[in-house]
Design a protein around this motif. Structure first.
Motif, mmCIF file in Angstrom:
data_model
loop_
_atom_site.group_PDB
_atom_site.id
_atom_site.type_symbol
_atom_site.label_atom_id
_atom_site.label_comp_id
_atom_site.label_asym_id
_atom_site.label_seq_id
_atom_site.Cartn_x
_atom_site.Cartn_y
_atom_site.Cartn_z
ATOM 1 N N HIS A 1 -7.339 -5.741 -1.399
ATOM 2 C CA HIS A 1 -8.954 -6.372 0.086
ATOM 3 C C HIS A 1 -7.785 -5.591 1.589
ATOM 4 O O HIS A 1 -8.607 -4.895 2.699
ATOM 5 C CB HIS A 1 -8.836 -7.718 -0.419
ATOM 6 C CG HIS A 1 -9.428 -8.143 -0.935
ATOM 7 N ND1 HIS A 1 -8.775 -8.560 -2.132
ATOM 8 C CD2 HIS A 1 -10.703 -8.457 -1.263
ATOM 9 C CE1 HIS A 1 -9.627 -9.240 -3.382
ATOM 10 N NE2 HIS A 1 -10.634 -8.678 -2.650
ATOM 11 N N GLY A 2 -6.880 -6.267 1.426
ATOM 12 C CA GLY A 2 -5.777 -4.789 3.060
ATOM 13 C C GLY A 2 -6.477 -3.704 2.936
ATOM 14 O O GLY A 2 -6.922 -3.629 4.577
ATOM 15 N N SER B 1 -1.665 6.189 -0.307
ATOM 16 C CA SER B 1 -3.235 5.233 -0.050
ATOM 17 C C SER B 1 -3.650 4.680 0.770
ATOM 18 O O SER B 1 -4.962 5.262 0.819
ATOM 19 C CB SER B 1 -2.796 3.449 -1.035
ATOM 20 O OG SER B 1 -2.113 2.510 -0.187
ATOM 21 N N LYS B 2 -3.292 4.985 2.071
ATOM 22 C CA LYS B 2 -3.903 5.066 3.795
ATOM 23 C C LYS B 2 -4.501 6.079 3.825
ATOM 24 O O LYS B 2 -5.642 6.968 3.893
ATOM 25 C CB LYS B 2 -3.015 4.310 4.319
ATOM 26 C CG LYS B 2 -2.895 3.104 4.393
ATOM 27 C CD LYS B 2 -1.193 2.391 5.561
ATOM 28 C CE LYS B 2 -1.138 1.361 5.142
ATOM 29 N NZ LYS B 2 -0.272 1.376 3.957
ATOM 30 N N PHE C 1 -10.386 -0.057 6.848
ATOM 31 C CA PHE C 1 -11.236 1.442 6.818
ATOM 32 C C PHE C 1 -12.245 0.059 6.665
ATOM 33 O O PHE C 1 -13.728 1.467 6.348
ATOM 34 C CB PHE C 1 -11.254 1.321 5.633
ATOM 35 C CG PHE C 1 -9.990 2.506 5.978
ATOM 36 C CD1 PHE C 1 -10.067 3.617 6.514
ATOM 37 C CD2 PHE C 1 -8.641 2.045 4.806
ATOM 38 C CE1 PHE C 1 -7.768 4.272 6.279
ATOM 39 C CE2 PHE C 1 -7.707 2.506 5.606
ATOM 40 C CZ PHE C 1 -6.854 4.398 5.601
ATOM 41 N N GLY C 2 -12.855 -0.475 7.572
ATOM 42 C CA GLY C 2 -13.767 -1.541 7.439
ATOM 43 C C GLY C 2 -14.646 -1.702 6.482
ATOM 44 O O GLY C 2 -15.945 -2.248 6.541
ATOM 45 N N ALA D 1 -8.721 10.079 3.871
ATOM 46 C CA ALA D 1 -9.886 11.152 3.623
ATOM 47 C C ALA D 1 -11.242 11.182 2.801
ATOM 48 O O ALA D 1 -11.409 11.992 3.702
ATOM 49 C CB ALA D 1 -8.689 12.234 2.352
ATOM 50 N N VAL D 2 -10.923 9.899 1.708
ATOM 51 C CA VAL D 2 -12.221 10.038 2.212
ATOM 52 C C VAL D 2 -13.230 8.912 2.976
ATOM 53 O O VAL D 2 -14.059 10.170 2.783
ATOM 54 C CB VAL D 2 -11.901 8.405 0.703
ATOM 55 C CG1 VAL D 2 -13.251 8.356 0.361
ATOM 56 C CG2 VAL D 2 -11.385 9.224 -0.737
ATOM 57 N N MET D 3 -12.513 8.821 3.706
ATOM 58 C CA MET D 3 -13.567 8.044 4.851
ATOM 59 C C MET D 3 -13.585 9.385 5.884
ATOM 60 O O MET D 3 -15.163 9.044 6.409
ATOM 61 C CB MET D 3 -13.074 6.799 5.790
ATOM 62 C CG MET D 3 -12.447 5.560 4.434
ATOM 63 S SD MET D 3 -13.954 5.105 3.619
ATOM 64 C CE MET D 3 -14.907 4.680 5.058
ATOM 65 N N ALA D 4 -12.873 10.394 5.620
ATOM 66 C CA ALA D 4 -13.712 11.582 6.913
ATOM 67 C C ALA D 4 -13.766 12.505 6.117
ATOM 68 O O ALA D 4 -14.289 13.611 6.645
ATOM 69 C CB ALA D 4 -11.854 12.423 7.575
#
Length: 139
Positions: A110-111, A83-84, A116-117, A89-92
Motif C-alpha cells: 500500500h505504501g 519497485s519505485k 503514486f496516487g 515508468a508505468v505511471m509515465a
C-alpha cells in the motif's frame, strides 16, 4: 535498472517461475495462460546487466481504464528502489495518461502505491467482483 515495454525482451520462463511458484496471487498459473495474458497486456520488464529482475503488467483499453497486475521485483533485488522506478515508468507511459480509473489490488504494498496516487476506493459500495483465488490449482 533499465525498463522496457518490449515484449520480445521479456524472460517468460523467469516471469512464469516467479508468478506460478513464488507469488502469493498466481500460484499454479499455467504457462499458456501467462503467455496469453502477456500478449494482451502492456508489459514492463526491469533489467540489470541484461537480465530481467522485475515485471509489471497493465490491462488497459488505452483510453479510460487500466488495471495494474503481476508486479514484482525478484527478492534478491529488493530494497534498492527498483519497485519505485518500475512504478515511475508505468505511471509515465503515454498510453496510461488521462485515464478515468486506474486500479490495482495489493496485500502488502500500500505504501508504494500510495506514493503514486493510489488510494482505497472512494465509493467501495459501487465495486463488485467475481474472485476465484484457487482457479489455477483446479487444473
Amino acid at each position: 535498472m533499465n525498463i522496457s515495454t518490449d515484449q520480445a525482451a521479456l524472460d517468460i520462463p523467469l516471469i512464469h517461475g516467479f508468478l506460478s511458484e513464488r507469488s502469493t496471487w498466481a500460484v499454479g498459473m499455467p504457462l499458456a495462460l501467462l503467455e496469453k495474458a502477456i500478449a494482451n497486456s502492456l508489459c514492463f520488464g526491469g533489467y540489470e546487466d541484461g537480465k530481467q529482475i522485475a515485471f509489471a503488467r497493465v490491462i488497459t483499453d488505452g483510453a479510460t481504464f487500466a488495471n495494474l497486475v503481476d508486479v514484482f521485483v525478484l527478492p534478491e533485488h529488493r530494497g534498492l528502489g527498483h519497485s519505485k522506478r518500475l512504478m515511475e515508468a508505468v505511471m509515465a507511459h503515454p498510453e496510461l495518461q488521462g485515464l478515468r480509473r486506474f486500479t490495482l489490488a495489493t496485500g502488502d504494498a500500500h505504501g508504494l502505491y500510495a506514493r503514486f496516487g493510489f488510494a482505497p476506493p472512494q465509493r467501495p459500495q459501487t465495486l463488485m467482483e467475481r474472485y476465484f483465488p484457487d482457479v489455477y490449482l483446479q487444473g
